[in-house]
Motif scaffolding. Structure first.
Motif, PDB file in Angstrom:
ATOM      1  N   THR A 193       1.058  -1.299   0.031  1.00  0.00           N
ATOM      2  CA  THR A 193      -0.034  -0.017   0.060  1.00  0.00           C
ATOM      3  C   THR A 193       0.983   1.371   0.055  1.00  0.00           C
ATOM      4  OG1 THR A 193      -1.814  -0.987   1.205  1.00  0.00           O
ATOM      5  CG2 THR A 193      -1.749   1.199   1.229  1.00  0.00           C
ATOM      6  N   PRO A 194       0.692   2.218  -0.993  1.00  0.00           N
ATOM      7  CA  PRO A 194       1.556   3.331  -0.858  1.00  0.00           C
ATOM      8  C   PRO A 194       1.269   4.336   0.112  1.00  0.00           C
ATOM      9  CG  PRO A 194       0.252   3.053  -3.195  1.00  0.00           C
ATOM     10  CD  PRO A 194      -0.429   2.185  -1.917  1.00  0.00           C
ATOM     11  N   PHE A 195       2.244   5.296   0.166  1.00  0.00           N
ATOM     12  CA  PHE A 195       2.231   6.142   1.357  1.00  0.00           C
ATOM     13  C   PHE A 195       1.036   6.969   1.385  1.00  0.00           C
ATOM     14  CE2 PHE A 195       4.121  10.175   3.142  1.00  0.00           C
ATOM     15  CZ  PHE A 195       4.694   9.666   4.378  1.00  0.00           C
ATOM     16  N   HIS A 196       0.380   7.037   2.749  1.00  0.00           N
ATOM     17  CA  HIS A 196      -0.738   7.622   3.181  1.00  0.00           C
ATOM     18  C   HIS A 196      -1.077   7.786   4.489  1.00  0.00           C
ATOM     19  CE1 HIS A 196      -1.795   3.515   3.870  1.00  0.00           C
ATOM     20  NE2 HIS A 196      -2.817   4.078   4.413  1.00  0.00           N
ATOM     21  N   ALA A 197      -1.934   8.441   4.755  1.00  0.00           N
ATOM     22  CA  ALA A 197      -2.525   8.460   6.053  1.00  0.00           C
ATOM     23  C   ALA A 197      -4.174   8.196   6.212  1.00  0.00           C
ATOM     24  CB  ALA A 197      -2.526   9.967   6.773  1.00  0.00           C
ATOM     25  N   ASP A 198      -4.618   7.858   7.169  1.00  0.00           N
ATOM     26  CA  ASP A 198      -5.949   7.115   6.998  1.00  0.00           C
ATOM     27  C   ASP A 198      -6.919   8.053   7.007  1.00  0.00           C
ATOM     28  OD1 ASP A 198      -5.288   4.234   6.974  1.00  0.00           O
ATOM     29  OD2 ASP A 198      -4.768   4.354   8.953  1.00  0.00           O
ATOM     30  N   VAL A 199      -8.115   7.526   6.340  1.00  0.00           N
ATOM     31  CA  VAL A 199      -9.321   8.551   6.337  1.00  0.00           C
ATOM     32  C   VAL A 199      -9.631   9.369   7.411  1.00  0.00           C
ATOM     33  CG1 VAL A 199     -10.883   6.390   7.011  1.00  0.00           C
ATOM     34  CG2 VAL A 199     -11.850   8.306   5.617  1.00  0.00           C
ATOM     35  N   PHE A 200      -9.842  10.456   7.204  1.00  0.00           N
ATOM     36  CA  PHE A 200     -10.295  11.538   8.426  1.00  0.00           C
ATOM     37  C   PHE A 200      -9.213  11.710   9.439  1.00  0.00           C
ATOM     38  CE2 PHE A 200     -14.640   9.668   7.381  1.00  0.00           C
ATOM     39  CZ  PHE A 200     -14.924  10.647   6.483  1.00  0.00           C
ATOM     40  N   ARG A 201      -8.011  11.125   9.155  1.00  0.00           N
ATOM     41  CA  ARG A 201      -6.680  11.208   9.929  1.00  0.00           C
ATOM     42  C   ARG A 201      -7.277  10.453  11.369  1.00  0.00           C
ATOM     43  NH1 ARG A 201      -5.409  12.379   5.925  1.00  0.00           N
ATOM     44  NH2 ARG A 201      -4.013  13.980   5.182  1.00  0.00           N
ATOM     45  N   SER A 202      -7.963   9.267  10.924  1.00  0.00           N
ATOM     46  CA  SER A 202      -8.417   8.591  12.029  1.00  0.00           C
ATOM     47  C   SER A 202      -7.259   7.554  12.517  1.00  0.00           C
ATOM     48  CB  SER A 202      -9.445   7.415  11.470  1.00  0.00           C
ATOM     49  OG  SER A 202      -9.037   6.865  10.519  1.00  0.00           O
ATOM     50  N   TYR A 203      -7.789   7.014  13.639  1.00  0.00           N
ATOM     51  CA  TYR A 203      -6.930   5.925  14.280  1.00  0.00           C
ATOM     52  C   TYR A 203      -6.898   4.761  12.995  1.00  0.00           C
ATOM     53  CZ  TYR A 203      -6.663   7.997  18.945  1.00  0.00           C
ATOM     54  OH  TYR A 203      -6.705   8.845  20.001  1.00  0.00           O
ATOM     55  N   SER A 204      -6.120   3.599  13.220  1.00  0.00           N
ATOM     56  CA  SER A 204      -6.385   2.364  12.453  1.00  0.00           C
ATOM     57  C   SER A 204      -5.810   1.232  13.441  1.00  0.00           C
ATOM     58  CB  SER A 204      -6.066   2.324  11.062  1.00  0.00           C
ATOM     59  OG  SER A 204      -4.667   2.236  10.917  1.00  0.00           O
ATOM     60  N   TRP A 205      -6.435   0.043  13.287  1.00  0.00           N
ATOM     61  CA  TRP A 205      -5.911  -0.981  13.722  1.00  0.00           C
ATOM     62  C   TRP A 205      -5.855  -2.143  12.671  1.00  0.00           C
ATOM     63  CZ3 TRP A 205      -8.506  -5.655  14.053  1.00  0.00           C
ATOM     64  CH2 TRP A 205      -9.973  -5.454  14.525  1.00  0.00           C
ATOM     65  N   ILE A 212      -2.170   2.056  14.816  1.00  0.00           N
ATOM     66  CA  ILE A 212      -1.704   3.018  14.119  1.00  0.00           C
ATOM     67  C   ILE A 212      -2.163   4.401  14.438  1.00  0.00           C
ATOM     68  CG2 ILE A 212      -1.091   4.174  11.864  1.00  0.00           C
ATOM     69  CD1 ILE A 212       0.114   1.564  12.157  1.00  0.00           C
ATOM     70  N   PRO A 213      -1.457   5.611  15.027  1.00  0.00           N
ATOM     71  CA  PRO A 213      -1.849   6.539  15.757  1.00  0.00           C
ATOM     72  C   PRO A 213      -2.640   7.468  14.586  1.00  0.00           C
ATOM     73  CG  PRO A 213       0.321   6.273  16.590  1.00  0.00           C
ATOM     74  CD  PRO A 213       0.120   5.324  15.272  1.00  0.00           C
ATOM     75  N   SER A 214      -3.284   8.409  14.998  1.00  0.00           N
ATOM     76  CA  SER A 214      -4.006   9.344  14.192  1.00  0.00           C
ATOM     77  C   SER A 214      -3.206  10.182  13.685  1.00  0.00           C
ATOM     78  CB  SER A 214      -5.067  10.072  15.193  1.00  0.00           C
ATOM     79  OG  SER A 214      -5.751  10.748  14.383  1.00  0.00           O
ATOM     80  N   GLY A 215      -3.308  10.306  12.218  1.00  0.00           N
ATOM     81  CA  GLY A 215      -2.630  11.397  11.435  1.00  0.00           C
ATOM     82  C   GLY A 215      -1.084  10.693  11.108  1.00  0.00           C
ATOM     83  N   TRP A 216      -0.862   9.740  11.528  1.00  0.00           N
ATOM     84  CA  TRP A 216       0.486   9.146  11.221  1.00  0.00           C
ATOM     85  C   TRP A 216       0.553   8.623   9.739  1.00  0.00           C
ATOM     86  CZ3 TRP A 216       4.645   6.767  14.616  1.00  0.00           C
ATOM     87  CH2 TRP A 216       4.551   7.446  15.842  1.00  0.00           C
ATOM     88  N   HIS A 217       1.293   9.049   8.963  1.00  0.00           N
ATOM     89  CA  HIS A 217       1.414   8.623   7.486  1.00  0.00           C
ATOM     90  C   HIS A 217       2.171   7.274   7.394  1.00  0.00           C
ATOM     91  CE1 HIS A 217       0.044  12.628   6.536  1.00  0.00           C
ATOM     92  NE2 HIS A 217      -0.146  12.202   5.238  1.00  0.00           N
ATOM     93  N   HIS A 218       1.940   6.485   6.579  1.00  0.00           N
ATOM     94  CA  HIS A 218       2.703   5.185   6.588  1.00  0.00           C
ATOM     95  C   HIS A 218       2.599   4.539   5.352  1.00  0.00           C
ATOM     96  CE1 HIS A 218      -1.562   4.662   8.119  1.00  0.00           C
ATOM     97  NE2 HIS A 218      -1.623   3.538   7.458  1.00  0.00           N
ATOM     98  N   GLN A 219       3.525   3.400   5.152  1.00  0.00           N
ATOM     99  CA  GLN A 219       3.567   2.653   3.846  1.00  0.00           C
ATOM    100  C   GLN A 219       3.793   1.322   4.428  1.00  0.00           C
ATOM    101  OE1 GLN A 219       5.373   4.480   0.625  1.00  0.00           O
ATOM    102  NE2 GLN A 219       6.728   2.804   0.340  1.00  0.00           N
TER     103      GLN A 219
END
Length: 427
Positions: free
Chosen positions: A187-199, A264-271
């Motif tokens: 998955t390319p570099f991104h931050a999650d929808v609405f800058r949400s948390y994710s697990w 994954i914390p809120s607003g953290w970009h990741h790949q």
């Protein structure tokens, strides 16, 4: 949540909101590993990870009783294609081509699940090569399509989930996904929808995560302000294209094993890369700890739309409404729906505070049951966070320019009800 934790967390949140998330750095890139289920409480997670916005990894012990861990995996830890075909063979699923870039993402198509599994088997046999490219099943709403299946149970740590609580209430969408892909899918570099948390929980296989704390993405933008598609690309070393790259911190790197859950914390970009043939369960979620971040994100998104179509402001009578429509088409929500989102969350908590729940309601897997499980003080915390954001929304000039007559109750009345419910609960 006990009273001492609630008081500590509320005070911390005041300080946290006034500081810059971008200043945060994990010492040495360390990420905590949570080993034992019995010794890790919701209050621990709230205090140590939700509020400070820190990542962590949960051991495979937290998922060992899931149906998908038992049934979707062969004895040697591989995807159980026969079982998956038996249960979901007639489904249609979204599939992305990891070998093609399209608008800083991968193009998707809808495929029959049985066709995707056939492709995956052939891909493995052909030494992970195919003329069709590397295909990755992503963002499949399996739980919504197959609610009767015993797949997983959301851990209590992630149960304060306003996004899915709201979208379940309006029966439109959800943010619960299944991902399945071969070794090499990514998955390319991104931050999650609405800058949400994710697990994200690995049912089988292994993933490699590259995480950048919120704010670090600013150093990774090119001279036009665009984020990279691939944060590992050699072109990022070109200072004429990426002038601030050398100011960025190295990413926090995680290798996630089978059964483990990454927060994954809120607003953290990741790949993210699949190091093996991998299946995972993913949720995006917002709650009282990061709803202010979601609100800031929406304001930034609207400002970006307004800049883009500013030249049409004078000749267009409904310019402000058009900006909202464009923002909703891009992000999935506008200011009026954000108000309704806050209203649904608030009213669920007010109902629990004012009426409680009987034993039958507690036994059901409902949002109100989850609220009650976390405790009345947590409901009050949620309402306080809602009041803060709703007050800001109500005072926002772009919000006030909209036709708000359709909102029921009006924002002022909802705020009054919220504050009264908080005062009564704390008596």
């Amino acid at each position: 949540m006990d009273r001492a934790t609630f008081a500590c967390s509320t005070a911390f949140f005041r300080d946290y909101n006034s500081s810059s998330q971008g200043a945060f750095c994990l010492p040495g890139g360390h990420v905590d590993f949570i080993e034992k289920v019995e010794s890790f409480t919701y209050s621990d997670f709230f205090r140590d990870y939700l509020i400070p916005n820190h990542p962590c990894i949960f051991s495979a012990k937290f998922t060992e009783d899931w149906g998908s861990r038992r049934n979707w995996v062969t004895w040697d830890g591989k995807p159980n294609f026969d079982h998956l075909l038996q249960k979901f063979g007639e489904a249609v699923v979204p599939v992305a081509n990891c070998d093609v870039k399209e608008y800083n993402s991968n193009p998707k198509e809808q495929l029959p699940f049985k066709e995707y599994i056939k492709y995956w088997k052939e891909y493995i046999k052909n030494d992970y090569r195919s003329s069709r490219g590397c295909l990755y099943l992503k963002d499949w709403h399996l739980s919504r399509a197959f609610p009767e299946q015993d797949v997983y149970t959301t851990p209590v740590y992630f149960s304060s989930d306003w996004l899915n609580e709201y979208w379940d209430a309006i029966a439109v969408d959800d943010y619960r996904f299944v991902y399945m892909g071969p070794k090499g899918s990514w998955t390319p570099f991104h931050a999650d929808v609405f800058r949400s948390y994710s697990w994200s929980a690995n049912i089988c296989g292994r993933k490699k995560w590259l995480l950048y704390p919120a704010g670090q993405e600013e150093y990774l933008k090119d001279r036009h302000g665009n984020l990279p598609f691939d944060v590992t690309a050699p072109s990022l070393q070109d200072r004429s294209v990426y002038p601030r790259y050398n100011q960025s911190q190295p990413p926090v790197e995680i290798v996630q094993e089978a059964g483990e859950i990454v927060f994954i914390p809120s607003g953290w970009h990741h790949q993210v890369y699949n190091l093996e043939d991998t299946i995972s369960i993913n949720h995006n979620w917002v709650n009282g700890c990061n709803v202010a971040i979601m609100w800031c994100f929406l304001q930034d998104e609207l400002a970006a739309v307004q800049r883009e179509i500013n030249e049409w402001k004078d000749p267009m009578d409904d310019w402000h409404l058009q900006c909202q429509l464009i923002m909703k088409s891009c992000t999935g929500i506008d200011y009026k729906e954000f108000y309704n989102f806050l209203k649904v969350i608030a009213e669920n908590r007010i109902s629990v505070l004012e009426n409680g729940l009987d034993d039958e309601a507690l036994a059901k897997n409902t949002p109100k049951a989850a609220i009650s499980t976390l405790g009345m003080l947590h409901a009050v915390f949620d309402l306080k966070r809602t009041v803060k954001v709703l007050t800001s929304l109500s005072a926002n000039e772009d919000f006030k320019k909209l036709d708000l007559t359709s909102l029921s109750p009006p924002p002022e009345a909802l705020l009054h009800h919220l504050k009264a419910a908080i005062d009564t609960a704390l008596l």
